[in-house]
Write a protein that holds these residues in place. Structure first.
Motif, PDB file in Angstrom:
ATOM      1  N   THR A 112      -8.181 -10.514 -14.584  1.00 33.78           N
ATOM      2  CA  THR A 112      -9.484 -11.184 -14.663  1.00 33.78           C
ATOM      3  C   THR A 112     -10.596 -10.183 -14.909  1.00 33.78           C
ATOM      4  O   THR A 112     -11.499 -10.407 -15.734  1.00 33.78           O
ATOM      5  N   ILE A 113     -10.549  -9.064 -14.198  1.00 32.68           N
ATOM      6  CA  ILE A 113     -11.576  -8.026 -14.353  1.00 32.68           C
ATOM      7  C   ILE A 113     -11.527  -7.430 -15.757  1.00 32.68           C
ATOM      8  O   ILE A 113     -12.556  -7.206 -16.398  1.00 32.68           O
ATOM      9  N   ALA A 114     -10.318  -7.173 -16.252  1.00 29.70           N
ATOM     10  CA  ALA A 114     -10.158  -6.597 -17.592  1.00 29.70           C
ATOM     11  C   ALA A 114     -10.704  -7.528 -18.669  1.00 29.70           C
ATOM     12  O   ALA A 114     -11.342  -7.075 -19.631  1.00 29.70           O
ATOM     13  N   GLU A 115     -10.468  -8.818 -18.511  1.00 25.62           N
ATOM     14  CA  GLU A 115     -10.980  -9.775 -19.496  1.00 25.62           C
ATOM     15  C   GLU A 115     -12.508  -9.757 -19.522  1.00 25.62           C
ATOM     16  O   GLU A 115     -13.122  -9.790 -20.590  1.00 25.62           O
ATOM     17  N   ALA A 116     -13.128  -9.666 -18.337  1.00 29.23           N
ATOM     18  CA  ALA A 116     -14.586  -9.640 -18.269  1.00 29.23           C
ATOM     19  C   ALA A 116     -15.140  -8.330 -18.820  1.00 29.23           C
ATOM     20  O   ALA A 116     -16.154  -8.316 -19.530  1.00 29.23           O
ATOM     21  N   ALA A 117     -14.471  -7.209 -18.499  1.00 30.55           N
ATOM     22  CA  ALA A 117     -14.969  -5.893 -18.900  1.00 30.55           C
ATOM     23  C   ALA A 117     -14.661  -5.555 -20.348  1.00 30.55           C
ATOM     24  O   ALA A 117     -15.295  -4.677 -20.938  1.00 30.55           O
ATOM     25  N   GLY A 118     -13.662  -6.217 -20.906  1.00 24.99           N
ATOM     26  CA  GLY A 118     -13.290  -5.942 -22.285  1.00 24.99           C
ATOM     27  C   GLY A 118     -12.455  -4.695 -22.461  1.00 24.99           C
ATOM     28  O   GLY A 118     -12.384  -4.140 -23.560  1.00 24.99           O
ATOM     29  N   ARG A 119     -11.783  -4.265 -21.390  1.00 28.24           N
ATOM     30  CA  ARG A 119     -10.912  -3.092 -21.484  1.00 28.24           C
ATOM     31  C   ARG A 119      -9.891  -3.150 -20.354  1.00 28.24           C
ATOM     32  O   ARG A 119     -10.116  -3.815 -19.339  1.00 28.24           O
ATOM     33  N   PRO A 120      -8.741  -2.483 -20.487  1.00 29.51           N
ATOM     34  CA  PRO A 120      -7.716  -2.530 -19.446  1.00 29.51           C
ATOM     35  C   PRO A 120      -8.212  -1.944 -18.120  1.00 29.51           C
ATOM     36  O   PRO A 120      -9.062  -1.043 -18.099  1.00 29.51           O
ATOM     37  N   VAL A 121      -7.681  -2.465 -17.033  1.00 32.12           N
ATOM     38  CA  VAL A 121      -7.980  -1.950 -15.692  1.00 32.12           C
ATOM     39  C   VAL A 121      -6.767  -1.165 -15.217  1.00 32.12           C
ATOM     40  O   VAL A 121      -5.680  -1.721 -15.035  1.00 32.12           O
ATOM     41  N   GLU A 122      -6.953   0.137 -15.011  1.00 28.72           N
ATOM     42  CA  GLU A 122      -5.836   1.023 -14.692  1.00 28.72           C
ATOM     43  C   GLU A 122      -6.001   1.742 -13.361  1.00 28.72           C
ATOM     44  O   GLU A 122      -5.121   2.498 -12.952  1.00 28.72           O
ATOM     45  N   GLU A 123      -7.123   1.518 -12.674  1.00 24.85           N
ATOM     46  CA  GLU A 123      -7.366   2.156 -11.389  1.00 24.85           C
ATOM     47  C   GLU A 123      -7.666   1.091 -10.345  1.00 24.85           C
ATOM     48  O   GLU A 123      -8.068  -0.027 -10.677  1.00 24.85           O
ATOM     49  N   ALA A 124      -7.464   1.443  -9.082  1.00 28.36           N
ATOM     50  CA  ALA A 124      -7.695   0.499  -7.992  1.00 28.36           C
ATOM     51  C   ALA A 124      -8.252   1.239  -6.787  1.00 28.36           C
ATOM     52  O   ALA A 124      -8.033   2.442  -6.615  1.00 28.36           O
ATOM     53  N   SER A 125      -8.988   0.520  -5.948  1.00 23.91           N
ATOM     54  CA  SER A 125      -9.383   1.054  -4.646  1.00 23.91           C
ATOM     55  C   SER A 125      -8.962   0.045  -3.586  1.00 23.91           C
ATOM     56  O   SER A 125      -9.136  -1.170  -3.751  1.00 23.91           O
ATOM     57  N   CYS A 126      -8.395   0.550  -2.507  1.00 19.73           N
ATOM     58  CA  CYS A 126      -7.847  -0.302  -1.442  1.00 19.73           C
ATOM     59  C   CYS A 126      -8.973  -0.856  -0.576  1.00 19.73           C
ATOM     60  O   CYS A 126      -9.730  -0.069   0.016  1.00 19.73           O
ATOM     61  N   PRO A 127      -9.113  -2.180  -0.473  1.00 22.52           N
ATOM     62  CA  PRO A 127     -10.153  -2.745   0.394  1.00 22.52           C
ATOM     63  C   PRO A 127     -10.039  -2.229   1.820  1.00 22.52           C
ATOM     64  O   PRO A 127      -8.938  -2.143   2.381  1.00 22.52           O
TER      65      PRO A 127
END
Length: 223
Positions: free
Chosen positions: A137-152
Motif C-alpha cells: 500500500t505504501i509503495a503504491e502511494a509513494a510510487g516506488r518499492p518499499v525495501e526498508e522497515a522500522s519495528c513499531p
C-alpha cells in the motif's frame, strides 16, 4: 550481530516522530516524542554538523512533508520516512500526494506497518498484513518499492527478524539507543524526545559507550 559495533566506523541513527502541533489524536504518552518546529530546526542543524548522523521519521505524520521536508532541503540532508499504511490520507497523517513528494525529493520511504501495533507474537495473518500488505500500500502511494522497515515501538525478536528477512527487507530499524555499522542489516536508533536540545544531541553524537545497549539488543535478538 548488532548493537554497538566492535570496531570500524559507525553511524548514529536518529528517530523523529511529530513536529509542531499534532493534527490527530495521539496515542498514550506519544506527546513525549513530539518536538516544536523551532526545536526541530535547531536539532536538525546540530545533526547536520556530524557527518555520521542519519535521520529517520516514524508514523507518517503530516508534519513530515509540511515541516520536515522543507527543513531537510534547506540544510541539504535526506532522511528515511517510515509510514503507517492505514493512516495514509487521514487527518494529521501523510497523504498519497505528500508521500510521492517525499519520494521524488530523494527521501527513502519505508514500512512502519498497517495499524501501528507491535509485530511480535502476531499470527500468520497478522504478519501478512504488516509485512506484505502494508508495504504494498505504501509503495503504491509513494510510487516506488518499499525495501526498508522500522519495528513499531522498537519491539522485535528472532522470529520477527526471520520474517522480515524472508520478505526481502534490505534494512530494518529499531530503537535500541546505540550506534550502528553503516552497512548493517539491523540498524539501532536513538529516539528524539520533546526534552532534547542541541546540547543534549551533541553529547549523544559525541558518546561512544554502547555496551548496555548492545546487551539489550542481544537479548531481543535471541529471545
Amino acid at each position: 550481530m548488532t548493537g554497538r559495533p566492535r570496531g570500524g566506523p559507525t553511524v548514529v541513527n536518529l528517530c523523529f516522530h511529530g513536529i509542531g502541533a499534532p493534527e490527530r489524536d495521539l496515542e498514550p504518552d506519544e506527546e513525549r516524542y513530539w518536538v516544536a518546529e523551532e526545536q526541530f530546526g535547531e536539532l536538525l542543524e546540530a545533526a547536520g554538523r556530524e557527518p555520521r548522523t542519519r535521520i529517520t521519521f516514524d508514523d507518517g505524520n503530516s508534519s513530515d512533508a509540511e515541516i520536515a521536508l522543507p527543513a531537510l532541503r534547506r540544510v541539504g540532508l535526506t532522511a528515511s520516512f517510515f509510514v503507517v499504511a492505514d493512516r495514509i490520507g487521514k487527518p494529521g497523517s501523510l497523504t498519497a500526494a505528500q508521500l510521492r513528494e517525499l519520494s521524488q525529493a530523494g527521501m527513502t520511504i519505508g514500512n512502519h506497518g498497517l495499524r501501528h501495533r507491535s509485530w511480535r507474537s502476531l499470527d500468520g495473518r497478522g504478519i501478512e498484513e504488516e509485512l506484505v500488505e502494508a508495504p504494498a500500500t505504501i509503495a503504491e502511494a509513494a510510487g516506488r518499492p518499499v525495501e526498508e522497515a522500522s519495528c513499531p515501538f522498537g519491539e522485535y525478536d528472532r522470529r520477527l527478524l526471520a520474517a522480515l528477512r524472508e520478505r526481502g527487507f534490505r534494512r530494518v530499524y529499531t530503537v535500541d539507543e546505540a550506534p550502528a555499522r553503516p552497512d548493517a542489516w539491523l540498524q539501532a536508533r536513538y529516539t528524539i524526545r520533546s526534552t532534547d536540545t542541541p546540547a543534549s544531541l551533541e553529547r549523544l553524537l559525541g558518546a561512544r559507550n554502547g555496551l548496555l545497549a548492545s546487551l539489550r539488543t542481544a537479548v531481543k535478538r535471541w529471545r
